[in-house]
Scaffold this motif. Structure first.
Motif, PDB file in Angstrom:
ATOM      1  N   GLN A  23       0.822  -1.211   0.000  1.00 32.95           N
ATOM      2  CA  GLN A  23       0.000   0.000   0.000  1.00 32.95           C
ATOM      3  C   GLN A  23       0.855   1.259   0.000  1.00 32.95           C
ATOM      4  N   ALA A  24       1.920   1.268   0.803  1.00 36.61           N
ATOM      5  CA  ALA A  24       2.787   2.446   0.887  1.00 36.61           C
ATOM      6  C   ALA A  24       3.458   2.724  -0.457  1.00 36.61           C
ATOM      7  N   ARG A  25       3.970   1.677  -1.109  1.00 36.61           N
ATOM      8  CA  ARG A  25       4.595   1.853  -2.421  1.00 36.61           C
ATOM      9  C   ARG A  25       3.592   2.390  -3.437  1.00 36.61           C
ATOM     10  N   ALA A  26       2.400   1.810  -3.455  1.00 38.30           N
ATOM     11  CA  ALA A  26       1.376   2.234  -4.415  1.00 38.30           C
ATOM     12  C   ALA A  26       0.931   3.673  -4.149  1.00 38.30           C
ATOM     13  N   GLN A  27       0.742   4.031  -2.880  1.00 43.33           N
ATOM     14  CA  GLN A  27       0.288   5.377  -2.547  1.00 43.33           C
ATOM     15  C   GLN A  27       1.354   6.411  -2.885  1.00 43.33           C
ATOM     16  N   LEU A  28       2.633   6.116  -2.586  1.00 40.80           N
ATOM     17  CA  LEU A  28       3.705   7.059  -2.913  1.00 40.80           C
ATOM     18  C   LEU A  28       3.818   7.243  -4.423  1.00 40.80           C
ATOM     19  N   ALA A  29       3.739   6.151  -5.167  1.00 43.05           N
ATOM     20  CA  ALA A  29       3.806   6.235  -6.628  1.00 43.05           C
ATOM     21  C   ALA A  29       2.657   7.074  -7.176  1.00 43.05           C
ATOM     22  N   GLU A  30       1.462   6.890  -6.628  1.00 42.06           N
ATOM     23  CA  GLU A  30       0.308   7.658  -7.090  1.00 42.06           C
ATOM     24  C   GLU A  30       0.467   9.145  -6.776  1.00 42.06           C
ATOM     25  N   THR A  55       3.334  10.891  -6.206  1.00 40.27           N
ATOM     26  CA  THR A  55       4.483  11.538  -6.840  1.00 40.27           C
ATOM     27  C   THR A  55       4.498  11.374  -8.352  1.00 40.27           C
ATOM     28  N   GLY A  56       3.803  10.351  -8.860  1.00 44.12           N
ATOM     29  CA  GLY A  56       3.845  10.062 -10.281  1.00 44.12           C
ATOM     30  C   GLY A  56       5.132   9.380 -10.709  1.00 44.12           C
ATOM     31  N   MET A  57       5.903   8.880  -9.739  1.00 47.50           N
ATOM     32  CA  MET A  57       7.172   8.215 -10.035  1.00 47.50           C
ATOM     33  C   MET A  57       7.116   6.767  -9.569  1.00 47.50           C
ATOM     34  N   ALA A  58       7.900   5.924 -10.237  1.00 46.02           N
ATOM     35  CA  ALA A  58       7.899   4.494  -9.925  1.00 46.02           C
ATOM     36  C   ALA A  58       8.644   4.212  -8.625  1.00 46.02           C
ATOM     37  N   ALA A  59       7.938   3.578  -7.684  1.00 42.14           N
ATOM     38  CA  ALA A  59       8.566   3.129  -6.444  1.00 42.14           C
ATOM     39  C   ALA A  59       9.192   1.768  -6.719  1.00 42.14           C
ATOM     40  N   GLU A  60      10.520   1.694  -6.642  1.00 43.89           N
ATOM     41  CA  GLU A  60      11.208   0.471  -7.040  1.00 43.89           C
ATOM     42  C   GLU A  60      11.422  -0.525  -5.913  1.00 43.89           C
ATOM     43  N   SER A  61      11.758  -0.049  -4.729  1.00 40.89           N
ATOM     44  CA  SER A  61      12.031  -0.976  -3.628  1.00 40.89           C
ATOM     45  C   SER A  61      11.868  -0.273  -2.292  1.00 40.89           C
ATOM     46  N   VAL A  62      11.812  -1.089  -1.247  1.00 42.28           N
ATOM     47  CA  VAL A  62      11.757  -0.584   0.122  1.00 42.28           C
ATOM     48  C   VAL A  62      13.081  -0.951   0.765  1.00 42.28           C
ATOM     49  N   SER A  63      13.844   0.065   1.207  1.00 40.58           N
ATOM     50  CA  SER A  63      15.160  -0.206   1.788  1.00 40.58           C
ATOM     51  C   SER A  63      15.145  -0.188   3.308  1.00 40.58           C
ATOM     52  N   SER A  64      14.063   0.289   3.900  1.00 39.20           N
ATOM     53  CA  SER A  64      13.946   0.297   5.355  1.00 39.20           C
ATOM     54  C   SER A  64      12.467   0.223   5.721  1.00 39.20           C
ATOM     55  N   ILE A  99      11.613   4.360   0.915  1.00 39.95           N
ATOM     56  CA  ILE A  99      11.295   3.774  -0.382  1.00 39.95           C
ATOM     57  C   ILE A  99      12.192   4.405  -1.440  1.00 39.95           C
ATOM     58  N   GLU A 100      12.794   3.541  -2.272  1.00 38.51           N
ATOM     59  CA  GLU A 100      13.660   4.002  -3.358  1.00 38.51           C
ATOM     60  C   GLU A 100      12.792   4.218  -4.600  1.00 38.51           C
ATOM     61  N   GLN A 150      -3.395   1.591   9.989  1.00 37.53           N
ATOM     62  CA  GLN A 150      -4.282   0.947   9.010  1.00 37.53           C
ATOM     63  C   GLN A 150      -3.647   0.863   7.619  1.00 37.53           C
ATOM     64  N   GLY A 151      -2.424   1.394   7.452  1.00 42.46           N
ATOM     65  CA  GLY A 151      -1.736   1.297   6.170  1.00 42.46           C
ATOM     66  C   GLY A 151      -1.903   2.498   5.265  1.00 42.46           C
ATOM     67  N   GLN A 152      -2.479   3.595   5.766  1.00 45.35           N
ATOM     68  CA  GLN A 152      -2.679   4.796   4.948  1.00 45.35           C
ATOM     69  C   GLN A 152      -1.491   5.742   5.111  1.00 45.35           C
ATOM     70  N   LEU A 153      -0.962   6.209   3.995  1.00 50.91           N
ATOM     71  CA  LEU A 153       0.175   7.115   4.005  1.00 50.91           C
ATOM     72  C   LEU A 153      -0.226   8.434   4.669  1.00 50.91           C
ATOM     73  N   THR A 154       0.575   8.878   5.637  1.00 53.40           N
ATOM     74  CA  THR A 154       0.274  10.125   6.339  1.00 53.40           C
ATOM     75  C   THR A 154       1.281  11.223   6.021  1.00 53.40           C
ATOM     76  N   GLY A 155       2.419  10.847   5.422  1.00 49.83           N
ATOM     77  CA  GLY A 155       3.401  11.850   5.055  1.00 49.83           C
ATOM     78  C   GLY A 155       4.604  11.219   4.384  1.00 49.83           C
ATOM     79  N   TYR A 156       5.321  12.048   3.603  1.00 55.99           N
ATOM     80  CA  TYR A 156       6.553  11.579   2.976  1.00 55.99           C
ATOM     81  C   TYR A 156       7.455  12.769   2.707  1.00 55.99           C
ATOM     82  N   ARG A 157       8.762  12.480   2.578  1.00 52.68           N
ATOM     83  CA  ARG A 157       9.714  13.513   2.192  1.00 52.68           C
ATOM     84  C   ARG A 157      10.929  12.860   1.559  1.00 52.68           C
ATOM     85  N   ARG A 158      11.507  13.547   0.596  1.00 49.26           N
ATOM     86  CA  ARG A 158      12.718  13.041  -0.050  1.00 49.26           C
ATOM     87  C   ARG A 158      13.887  13.304   0.885  1.00 49.26           C
TER      88      ARG A 158
END
Length: 118
Positions: A38-45, A47-56, A68-69, A93-101
């Motif tokens: 869910q986190a990978r899909a939500q971040l990709a949606e 940002t519009g960029m492909a989430a390739e992997s989870v490193s942590s 997420i890389e 519950q698996g919902q993205l609440t925030g992100y930052r590069r």
């Protein structure tokens, strides 16, 4: 009159929602793999960029914390593509609440050497 097909679908959906993660597990809490997906899909949606992997990935008091890389800029050759690490926070519950590069780098480059072997 109840349709037996409807009843079996309802029972199946209850089974899918119910997990046996121990006596203290919340019944509506997603599994770690569901959180990752869910986190990978939500971040990709977002940002519009492909989430390739989870490193942590770790559970926190407020949910989950992931790094997420992401492929930010594809280049030829692929080893020159521009990648980024995003720190992502997810609620229980698996919902993205925030992100930052947190960093950007070329795919073919290793992390810079840090004093002290870290």
């Amino acid at each position: 009159m109840t349709n037996t097909n409807d009843t079996s679908q309802t029972q199946d959906s209850r089974k899918e929602r119910k997990r046996d993660d121990g006596p203290d597990a919340a019944p509506d809490r997603p599994s770690p793999m569901e959180v990752l997906r869910q986190a990978r899909a939500q971040l990709a949606e977002l940002t519009g960029m492909a989430a390739e992997s989870v490193s942590s990935f770790e559970q926190t008091d407020d949910g989950w914390a992931l790094v997420i890389e992401v492929l930010e800029l594809p280049r030829v050759p692929d080893t020159m593509s521009l990648m980024a690490s995003y720190q992502v926070e997810v609620d229980p519950q698996g919902q993205l609440t925030g992100y930052r590069r947190v960093s950007r780098y070329e795919r073919g480059r290793a992390d810079p050497h840090r004093p002290g072997g870290r």
